[in-house]
Enzyme design. Structure first.
Site, PDB file in Angstrom:
ATOM      1  N   ASN A  45       0.843  -1.193   0.000  1.00 15.59           N
ATOM      2  CA  ASN A  45       0.000   0.000   0.000  1.00 15.59           C
ATOM      3  C   ASN A  45       0.882   1.249   0.000  1.00 15.59           C
ATOM      4  O   ASN A  45       1.933   1.288   0.648  1.00 15.59           O
ATOM      5  CB  ASN A  45      -1.008   0.008   1.151  1.00 15.59           C
ATOM      6  CG  ASN A  45      -0.402  -0.104   2.524  1.00 15.59           C
ATOM      7  OD1 ASN A  45       0.634  -0.722   2.723  1.00 15.59           O
ATOM      8  ND2 ASN A  45      -1.057   0.514   3.494  1.00 15.59           N
ATOM      9  N   ILE A  46       0.448   2.234  -0.763  1.00 17.14           N
ATOM     10  CA  ILE A  46       1.195   3.500  -0.904  1.00 17.14           C
ATOM     11  C   ILE A  46       0.201   4.623  -0.659  1.00 17.14           C
ATOM     12  O   ILE A  46      -0.712   4.848  -1.474  1.00 17.14           O
ATOM     13  CB  ILE A  46       1.801   3.627  -2.318  1.00 17.14           C
ATOM     14  CG1 ILE A  46       2.663   2.403  -2.648  1.00 17.14           C
ATOM     15  CG2 ILE A  46       2.631   4.917  -2.418  1.00 17.14           C
ATOM     16  CD1 ILE A  46       3.071   2.312  -4.119  1.00 17.14           C
ATOM     17  N   GLU A  47       0.346   5.277   0.480  1.00 14.39           N
ATOM     18  CA  GLU A  47      -0.624   6.315   0.863  1.00 14.39           C
ATOM     19  C   GLU A  47      -0.192   7.684   0.339  1.00 14.39           C
ATOM     20  O   GLU A  47       0.909   7.856  -0.199  1.00 14.39           O
ATOM     21  CB  GLU A  47      -0.791   6.306   2.382  1.00 14.39           C
ATOM     22  CG  GLU A  47      -1.364   4.970   2.850  1.00 14.39           C
ATOM     23  CD  GLU A  47      -1.671   4.913   4.340  1.00 14.39           C
ATOM     24  OE1 GLU A  47      -1.248   5.816   5.091  1.00 14.39           O
ATOM     25  OE2 GLU A  47      -2.342   3.946   4.739  1.00 14.39           O
ATOM     26  N   CYS A  56      -4.009   0.451  -2.636  1.00 16.83           N
ATOM     27  CA  CYS A  56      -3.848  -0.749  -1.810  1.00 16.83           C
ATOM     28  C   CYS A  56      -2.764  -1.657  -2.384  1.00 16.83           C
ATOM     29  O   CYS A  56      -2.448  -1.611  -3.585  1.00 16.83           O
ATOM     30  CB  CYS A  56      -5.151  -1.535  -1.769  1.00 16.83           C
ATOM     31  SG  CYS A  56      -6.488  -0.736  -0.876  1.00 16.83           S
ATOM     32  N   GLU A  58      -2.863  -4.845  -3.024  1.00 18.44           N
ATOM     33  CA  GLU A  58      -3.337  -5.780  -4.051  1.00 18.44           C
ATOM     34  C   GLU A  58      -3.318  -5.119  -5.423  1.00 18.44           C
ATOM     35  O   GLU A  58      -2.851  -5.695  -6.418  1.00 18.44           O
ATOM     36  CB  GLU A  58      -4.781  -6.220  -3.757  1.00 18.44           C
ATOM     37  CG  GLU A  58      -4.960  -6.965  -2.459  1.00 18.44           C
ATOM     38  CD  GLU A  58      -5.275  -6.048  -1.284  1.00 18.44           C
ATOM     39  OE1 GLU A  58      -4.673  -4.960  -1.177  1.00 18.44           O
ATOM     40  OE2 GLU A  58      -6.124  -6.437  -0.461  1.00 18.44           O
ATOM     41  N   CYS A  94     -10.055  -5.234   0.453  1.00 16.91           N
ATOM     42  CA  CYS A  94     -11.162  -4.278   0.544  1.00 16.91           C
ATOM     43  C   CYS A  94     -12.088  -4.447  -0.666  1.00 16.91           C
ATOM     44  O   CYS A  94     -11.759  -5.130  -1.643  1.00 16.91           O
ATOM     45  CB  CYS A  94     -10.632  -2.853   0.645  1.00 16.91           C
ATOM     46  SG  CYS A  94     -10.084  -2.165  -0.935  1.00 16.91           S
ATOM     47  N   CYS A  97     -10.669  -3.426  -4.102  1.00 11.06           N
ATOM     48  CA  CYS A  97      -9.718  -4.420  -4.629  1.00 11.06           C
ATOM     49  C   CYS A  97     -10.439  -5.670  -5.123  1.00 11.06           C
ATOM     50  O   CYS A  97     -10.030  -6.273  -6.121  1.00 11.06           O
ATOM     51  CB  CYS A  97      -8.671  -4.767  -3.588  1.00 11.06           C
ATOM     52  SG  CYS A  97      -7.490  -3.421  -3.336  1.00 11.06           S
TER      53      CYS A  97
HETATM   54  N1  THU Z   1      -5.242  -1.541   2.457  1.00 12.81           N
HETATM   55  C1  THU Z   1      -4.661  -2.375   1.536  1.00 12.81           C
HETATM   56  O1  THU Z   1      -3.532  -2.146   1.081  1.00 12.81           O
HETATM   57  N2  THU Z   1      -5.370  -3.467   1.139  1.00 12.81           N
HETATM   58  C2  THU Z   1      -6.604  -3.784   1.594  1.00 12.81           C
HETATM   59  O2  THU Z   1      -7.243  -4.696   1.090  1.00 12.81           O
HETATM   60  C3  THU Z   1      -7.164  -3.054   2.719  1.00 12.81           C
HETATM   61  C4  THU Z   1      -6.542  -1.733   2.989  1.00 12.81           C
HETATM   62  C5  THU Z   1      -4.487  -0.348   2.884  1.00 12.81           C
HETATM   63  C6  THU Z   1      -5.075   0.947   2.409  1.00 12.81           C
HETATM   64  C7  THU Z   1      -4.535   1.917   3.436  1.00 12.81           C
HETATM   65  O3  THU Z   1      -3.245   2.354   3.028  1.00 12.81           O
HETATM   66  C8  THU Z   1      -4.406   1.087   4.702  1.00 12.81           C
HETATM   67  O4  THU Z   1      -4.474  -0.277   4.284  1.00 12.81           O
HETATM   68  C9  THU Z   1      -5.465   1.357   5.743  1.00 12.81           C
HETATM   69  O5  THU Z   1      -6.733   1.295   5.195  1.00 12.81           O
END
Ligand code: THU
Length: 135
Positions: A45-47, A56, A58, A94, A97
């Site tokens: 995940n890269i915010e 996310c 995935e 999520c 995804c």
């Molecule tokens: N996140 C994912 O990378 N994959 C998921 O299926 C659920 C959520 C990440 C998104 C965000 O950066 C962090 O988790 C918190 O929601």
């Protein structure tokens, strides 16, 4: 699915997770995507300061694989938890995804939602996303 391959994917996702960029949520996620040809692509995940811009793990893994010409996928492992700690609970993908994966994989891909090689659940994508939207 072969237990050794499941373990390899979970371990790859857990290792990838260390590369996550998650300064806002503090929740780090790694994914390991197995292609039909045996290759494995990682994603994290890269915010972003503009929160919805983040991606996310995935979708990052699928973006890497598709950008490298891959179109056939058999499994994806996901490991997520609070930064700097071992994951406690299996990390399920999520909703966005799930929809994203259904476009590229169909319902049969094996989704390994994991905390560790000792604690995970296996589902097909169609179990996680019945009645997927298609055009
Ligand atoms: N996140 C994912 O990378 N994959 C998921 O299926 C659920 C959520 C990440 C998104 C965000 O950066 C962090 O988790 C918190 O929601």
């Amino acid at each position: 699915m072969d237990r050794n391959k499941i373990n390899e994917l979970i371990e790859t996702a857990e290792k990838a997770r260390q590369k996550s960029y998650a300064p806002y949520s503090g929740f780090t996620v790694g994914a390991a995507l197995l292609c039909d040809d045996g290759s494995i692509y990682e994603g994290v995940n890269i915010e972003n300061a503009s929160y919805p811009v983040g991606i996310c793990a995935e979708r990052a893994a699928f973006s890497a694989a598709v950008s490298d010409g891959k179109r056939n996928f058999s499994a994806i492992a996901i490991v997520g938890g609070h930064a700097g700690k071992s994951a406690d609970e299996p990390c399920y993908p999520c909703g966005i995804c799930r929809q994203f994966m259904s476009e590229l994989c169909g319902g049969d891909i094996c989704v390994i939602s994991a905390a560790s090689t000792e604690k995970y659940s296996l589902n097909t994508l169609s179990e996680l996303l019945p009645f997927a939207f298609e055009l």
